[in-house]
Design a protein around this motif. Structure first.
Motif, PDB file in Angstrom:
ATOM      1  N   GLN A 187       0.051   8.737   3.439  1.00 47.63           N
ATOM      2  CA  GLN A 187       0.540   9.697   2.427  1.00 47.63           C
ATOM      3  C   GLN A 187       1.423  10.763   3.084  1.00 47.63           C
ATOM      4  OE1 GLN A 187      -0.259   9.673  -1.249  1.00 47.63           O
ATOM      5  NE2 GLN A 187       1.722  10.616  -0.837  1.00 47.63           N
TER       6      GLN A 187
ATOM      7  N   GLN B 186      -9.889   6.083   4.355  1.00 45.39           N
ATOM      8  CA  GLN B 186      -9.283   7.328   3.858  1.00 45.39           C
ATOM      9  C   GLN B 186      -8.395   8.007   4.902  1.00 45.39           C
ATOM     10  OE1 GLN B 186      -9.135   8.400   0.663  1.00 45.39           O
ATOM     11  NE2 GLN B 186     -10.101   6.419   0.305  1.00 45.39           N
TER      12      GLN B 186
ATOM     13  N   LEU C 244       1.966   5.201  -2.907  1.00 45.24           N
ATOM     14  CA  LEU C 244       1.902   6.584  -2.438  1.00 45.24           C
ATOM     15  C   LEU C 244       3.154   7.391  -2.786  1.00 45.24           C
ATOM     16  CD1 LEU C 244       0.279   5.827   1.040  1.00 45.24           C
ATOM     17  CD2 LEU C 244      -0.867   6.472  -1.082  1.00 45.24           C
TER      18      LEU C 244
ATOM     19  N   ASN D 129       0.828  -1.207   0.000  1.00 42.14           N
ATOM     20  CA  ASN D 129       0.000   0.000   0.000  1.00 42.14           C
ATOM     21  C   ASN D 129       0.863   1.257   0.000  1.00 42.14           C
ATOM     22  OD1 ASN D 129      -3.145  -0.513   0.490  1.00 42.14           O
ATOM     23  ND2 ASN D 129      -1.971  -2.157   1.423  1.00 42.14           N
TER      24      ASN D 129
ATOM     25  N   ILE E   1      -5.142   6.132   4.734  1.00 42.90           N
ATOM     26  CA  ILE E   1      -4.416   6.466   3.502  1.00 42.90           C
ATOM     27  C   ILE E   1      -3.815   7.871   3.622  1.00 42.90           C
ATOM     28  CG2 ILE E   1      -4.652   6.931   1.019  1.00 42.90           C
ATOM     29  CD1 ILE E   1      -6.783   4.668   0.994  1.00 42.90           C
TER      30      ILE E   1
ATOM     31  N   THR F 270      -8.491   0.831   2.344  1.00 41.11           N
ATOM     32  CA  THR F 270      -9.450   1.760   1.740  1.00 41.11           C
ATOM     33  C   THR F 270      -9.840   2.891   2.693  1.00 41.11           C
ATOM     34  OG1 THR F 270     -11.202   0.245   2.402  1.00 41.11           O
ATOM     35  CG2 THR F 270     -10.485   0.119   0.102  1.00 41.11           C
TER      36      THR F 270
ATOM     37  N   LYS G 167      -5.679  -4.391   0.109  1.00 36.17           N
ATOM     38  CA  LYS G 167      -5.697  -2.934  -0.079  1.00 36.17           C
ATOM     39  C   LYS G 167      -6.325  -2.224   1.128  1.00 36.17           C
ATOM     40  CE  LYS G 167      -5.240  -2.103  -4.936  1.00 36.17           C
ATOM     41  NZ  LYS G 167      -3.936  -2.654  -5.095  1.00 36.17           N
TER      42      LYS G 167
END
Ligand code: FMN
Length: 180
Positions: A167, A160, A27, A23, A163, A158, A156
């Motif tokens: 990031q 947010q 990014l 994952n 993520i 998901t 994965k």
């Protein structure tokens, strides 16, 4: 192209650490070539092998030497990082005076399927990397708890918020690599 190696601390097939690491790959911005580094094939390090070097050690050391930076994604084994990862660090650190990890900017991500999040593994790894002269991103620290809840069937993430956090981590690391 900046070459970044990902060393996964777990050698378990399809490990949570590996899934999490995949994952992260997505990014990174353009211009970064991300490669997973094999550590499961390294025989247990023994100083005698400095004289009679196994071919896999030579190949491994060359691979690490050619990297610009290295990411460690690891679970915790008995409140430290796994022996397989320590072995890989040891192999790369020798023979004395030819430490291939030297100076490679690093990121540490620890995870666990529980609330613990690999704090012990994360900090033991920092201790070893300090000696190997590997500069490590200090903040933000990355402790991923309850990893199974974050990874979908396909591996994965998901969520947010997660993520977004990852990031931020990768962006911080990319800046860190540029400074080094
Ligand atoms: C030998 C061993 C020791 C473990 N010790 C810990 C521990 O100290 N802390 C922890 O949070 N989990 C511990 N666990 C559980 C791991 O967090 C769990 O197996 C996790 O899924 C490993 O990640 P992986 O899927 O990347 O291999 C241990 C597992 C093993 C096999």
């Amino acid at each position: 192209m900046i070459k970044v190696g990902i060393v996964v601390g777990s050698i378990r097939e399809n490990s949570f650490s590996e899934q999490l690491a995949k994952n992260l790959v997505e990014l990174f911005p353009e211009g970064y070539d991300i490669e997973f580094i094999e550590i499961a094939n390294l025989p247990l390090y023994n100083q005698d092998s400095d004289e009679n070097v196994p071919e896999v050690y030579t190949a491994f050391r060359k691979t690490i030497k050619e990297l610009d930076a290295v990411v460690f994604v690891t679970p915790e084994h008995n409140r430290s990082f796994p022996a397989a990862l320590k072995n890989a660090l040891d192999v790369g650190s020798r023979p004395y005076g030819s430490n291939v990890w030297d100076g490679k900017p690093a990121l540490i991500v620890s995870q666990s399927p529980s609330n613990l999040s690999g704090f012990g593994a994360n900090h033991h790894l920092r201790q070893v990397l300090a000696f190997l002269n590997v500069p490590v991103v200090q903040q933000p620290e990355v402790y991923i708890a309850n990893v199974m809840d974050l990874l979908g069937e396909d591996g994965k993430i998901t969520n947010q918020d997660t993520i977004g956090f990852l990031q931020t981590i990768v962006d911080t690391y990319v800046d860190f690599i540029k400074k080094h």
